[in-house]
Design an enzyme around this catalytic site. Structure first.
Site, mmCIF file in Angstrom:
data_model
loop_
_atom_site.group_PDB
_atom_site.id
_atom_site.type_symbol
_atom_site.label_atom_id
_atom_site.label_comp_id
_atom_site.label_asym_id
_atom_site.label_seq_id
_atom_site.Cartn_x
_atom_site.Cartn_y
_atom_site.Cartn_z
ATOM 1 C CD GLU A 1 -2.932 -0.938 2.402
ATOM 2 O OE1 GLU A 1 -2.697 -0.088 3.311
ATOM 3 O OE2 GLU A 1 -3.845 -1.775 2.481
ATOM 4 C CD GLU A 2 2.217 3.612 3.807
ATOM 5 O OE1 GLU A 2 2.655 4.690 3.387
ATOM 6 O OE2 GLU A 2 1.195 3.518 4.511
#
Length: 76
Positions: free
Chosen positions: A69-70
């Site tokens: 996600e990051e």
């Protein structure tokens, strides 16, 4: 315990601490380079990828999910 917020669920341990997972990602086995991402709150700072755990999620799975996600946030 869980708290529902818009677009996310927060999970807490028995002492009231938010459950979080993070990991260090190395480029190779020599551990000469590590993956860092910029902080969304402080764009001039670098942080280790991580975040809150989802209900019934294992720490290892949460850490891997948070890395993806990051990293995907920072890809144009």
């Amino acid at each position: 315990m869980m708290k529902l917020k818009p677009n996310q669920t927060r999970t807490y341990d028995g002492d009231g601490f938010k459950k979080r997972a993070a990991c260090l990602c190395f480029k190779n086995e020599r551990e000469e380079e590590v993956l860092l991402v910029s902080s969304s709150r402080h764009p001039d700072q670098w942080i280790v990828p991580g975040g809150g755990m989802e209900p019934e999620e294992e720490p290892c799975g949460a850490a891997v999910r948070e890395v993806f996600e990051e990293v995907n946030k920072s890809v144009p």
